[in-house]
Design a protein around this motif. Sequence first.
Motif, PDB file in Angstrom:
ATOM      1  N   LEU A 132       0.847  -1.192   0.000  1.00 26.73           N
ATOM      2  CA  LEU A 132       0.000   0.000   0.000  1.00 26.73           C
ATOM      3  C   LEU A 132       0.882   1.242   0.000  1.00 26.73           C
ATOM      4  O   LEU A 132       1.686   1.441   0.917  1.00 26.73           O
ATOM      5  CB  LEU A 132      -0.928  -0.008   1.211  1.00 26.73           C
ATOM      6  CG  LEU A 132      -1.826   1.226   1.391  1.00 26.73           C
ATOM      7  CD1 LEU A 132      -2.752   1.408   0.189  1.00 26.73           C
ATOM      8  CD2 LEU A 132      -2.640   1.109   2.686  1.00 26.73           C
ATOM      9  N   LEU A 133       0.747   2.084  -1.016  1.00 26.88           N
ATOM     10  CA  LEU A 133       1.547   3.293  -1.119  1.00 26.88           C
ATOM     11  C   LEU A 133       0.936   4.401  -0.266  1.00 26.88           C
ATOM     12  O   LEU A 133      -0.283   4.622  -0.300  1.00 26.88           O
ATOM     13  CB  LEU A 133       1.648   3.759  -2.578  1.00 26.88           C
ATOM     14  CG  LEU A 133       2.675   3.018  -3.447  1.00 26.88           C
ATOM     15  CD1 LEU A 133       2.230   1.591  -3.749  1.00 26.88           C
ATOM     16  CD2 LEU A 133       2.932   3.774  -4.736  1.00 26.88           C
ATOM     17  N   LEU A 153       3.274  -1.208   4.033  1.00 26.18           N
ATOM     18  CA  LEU A 153       3.226   0.169   3.555  1.00 26.18           C
ATOM     19  C   LEU A 153       4.566   0.562   2.952  1.00 26.18           C
ATOM     20  O   LEU A 153       5.624   0.222   3.489  1.00 26.18           O
ATOM     21  CB  LEU A 153       2.871   1.123   4.693  1.00 26.18           C
ATOM     22  CG  LEU A 153       1.401   1.120   5.121  1.00 26.18           C
ATOM     23  CD1 LEU A 153       1.249   1.699   6.514  1.00 26.18           C
ATOM     24  CD2 LEU A 153       0.555   1.904   4.135  1.00 26.18           C
ATOM     25  N   VAL A 154       4.510   1.287   1.837  1.00 21.92           N
ATOM     26  CA  VAL A 154       5.708   1.799   1.185  1.00 21.92           C
ATOM     27  C   VAL A 154       5.440   3.237   0.756  1.00 21.92           C
ATOM     28  O   VAL A 154       4.299   3.714   0.779  1.00 21.92           O
ATOM     29  CB  VAL A 154       6.121   0.945  -0.038  1.00 21.92           C
ATOM     30  CG1 VAL A 154       6.509  -0.462   0.387  1.00 21.92           C
ATOM     31  CG2 VAL A 154       5.000   0.918  -1.075  1.00 21.92           C
ATOM     32  N   LEU A 171       3.806  -8.907  -7.226  1.00 23.48           N
ATOM     33  CA  LEU A 171       3.628  -7.736  -6.377  1.00 23.48           C
ATOM     34  C   LEU A 171       2.416  -6.934  -6.840  1.00 23.48           C
ATOM     35  O   LEU A 171       2.157  -6.807  -8.042  1.00 23.48           O
ATOM     36  CB  LEU A 171       4.869  -6.847  -6.393  1.00 23.48           C
ATOM     37  CG  LEU A 171       6.109  -7.398  -5.679  1.00 23.48           C
ATOM     38  CD1 LEU A 171       7.281  -6.443  -5.844  1.00 23.48           C
ATOM     39  CD2 LEU A 171       5.827  -7.633  -4.196  1.00 23.48           C
ATOM     40  N   VAL A 172       1.691  -6.387  -5.871  1.00 25.16           N
ATOM     41  CA  VAL A 172       0.535  -5.545  -6.152  1.00 25.16           C
ATOM     42  C   VAL A 172       0.778  -4.180  -5.508  1.00 25.16           C
ATOM     43  O   VAL A 172       0.913  -4.080  -4.289  1.00 25.16           O
ATOM     44  CB  VAL A 172      -0.769  -6.147  -5.601  1.00 25.16           C
ATOM     45  CG1 VAL A 172      -1.935  -5.194  -5.824  1.00 25.16           C
ATOM     46  CG2 VAL A 172      -1.041  -7.491  -6.236  1.00 25.16           C
ATOM     47  N   ALA A 173       0.847  -3.139  -6.320  1.00 26.42           N
ATOM     48  CA  ALA A 173       0.962  -1.773  -5.818  1.00 26.42           C
ATOM     49  C   ALA A 173      -0.445  -1.220  -5.645  1.00 26.42           C
ATOM     50  O   ALA A 173      -1.176  -1.039  -6.625  1.00 26.42           O
ATOM     51  CB  ALA A 173       1.768  -0.919  -6.783  1.00 26.42           C
ATOM     52  N   VAL A 174      -0.847  -0.981  -4.394  1.00 26.00           N
ATOM     53  CA  VAL A 174      -2.190  -0.477  -4.091  1.00 26.00           C
ATOM     54  C   VAL A 174      -2.085   1.029  -3.879  1.00 26.00           C
ATOM     55  O   VAL A 174      -1.377   1.494  -2.977  1.00 26.00           O
ATOM     56  CB  VAL A 174      -2.776  -1.153  -2.838  1.00 26.00           C
ATOM     57  CG1 VAL A 174      -4.202  -0.681  -2.603  1.00 26.00           C
ATOM     58  CG2 VAL A 174      -2.721  -2.673  -2.966  1.00 26.00           C
ATOM     59  N   ILE A 175      -2.788   1.802  -4.706  1.00 27.21           N
ATOM     60  CA  ILE A 175      -2.734   3.256  -4.640  1.00 27.21           C
ATOM     61  C   ILE A 175      -4.122   3.769  -4.281  1.00 27.21           C
ATOM     62  O   ILE A 175      -5.075   3.596  -5.049  1.00 27.21           O
ATOM     63  CB  ILE A 175      -2.270   3.866  -5.970  1.00 27.21           C
ATOM     64  CG1 ILE A 175      -0.974   3.210  -6.444  1.00 27.21           C
ATOM     65  CG2 ILE A 175      -2.080   5.367  -5.835  1.00 27.21           C
ATOM     66  CD1 ILE A 175      -0.523   3.682  -7.817  1.00 27.21           C
TER      67      ILE A 175
END
Length: 327
Positions: A132-133, A153-154, A171-175
């Motif tokens: 989660l960004l 979190l990133v 990988l899943v980038a959640v925005i």
Amino acid sequence: MALPEFAPLRLPLRRRLQTLAVLHQLCTLLFVLALRGPLWLPALLYGLWLLADRDTPRRGGRPSAWVRSWPVWNHFRDYFPISLIRTVPLDPGRNYVFGFHPHGVLAAGAFGNFCTEGPGSGRLFPGLQPRLLTLPCWFRLPFFRDYAMAGGLVSSEASSLEHLLAGPGGLVAVIALGGPRRRSRPEPAGALRLQLLRRTGFVRIALKYGVPLVPVFSFGENELFRQVPNPPGSWLRRLQARLQRLLGVALPLFHARGVFQYSWGLLPFRRPIHTVVGAPLELPREPCPSPELVQLWHRRYRERLRELFEEHKGKFGVPPERRLSFV
């Protein structure tokens, strides 16, 4: 002036545990902000560690399967409650960008679904690891940064997103799209206006790596808090605009309920959150996408998001006349 509505003295233990699970999130942050004392040597050593570890939030973070599986997250899930709905299975050998809507005040649904295993994201999407960004400023807080990264979190910097998408797969980038400016503008409960038209960076980066975009709509996310009105020209709007320029984050004034009474406080209201993950929108790989190409796929993404909302809104109590609009 109405008297506060106090919580009943006799409540089931599971309800108390659910409230404590949400409260501990706030207490962790307040504890970090209140750290004081003469512990200069540990502080110096930790400062050196921060210096050496400063790039980790932009390099995929440091998630911990153990932290994500703590039993406390089951109580956190049941407090609202939160449910995660998968519409189609996803290939664990690929990377994805999840666009999470609406942002809400604190993106509680995004955190609960993708930074914990309470709602079962690992079971629904086996082989995929969500990140989660969030704003880079949170990773400047000692100790809290490490706790946040343990959940997945990133940093939301562009280099952080590119690092995730350039990986081998899984990988899943959640925005949580909408961001700081969206949160500084309160809207009535049930409002379906999304600030998205100028948010095109995630599409450009997804095109660069040929990664699918997956629309995610979280029904109930806007019902968790009430924000203090900040009409144009008000002192609050001017203060938030100044903080946005100085800190890169607009701080909303919000309230909901307390621990022992239901009329005012910083705990979110108990409102169901139903997070629906849609089908992926396949994008071509374009290392240097043109602005026209970005706008084309951004429009297609908005169409896919609107279709997801229309398909599922009736299941979660949204009136049929409600429509999504983008600003």
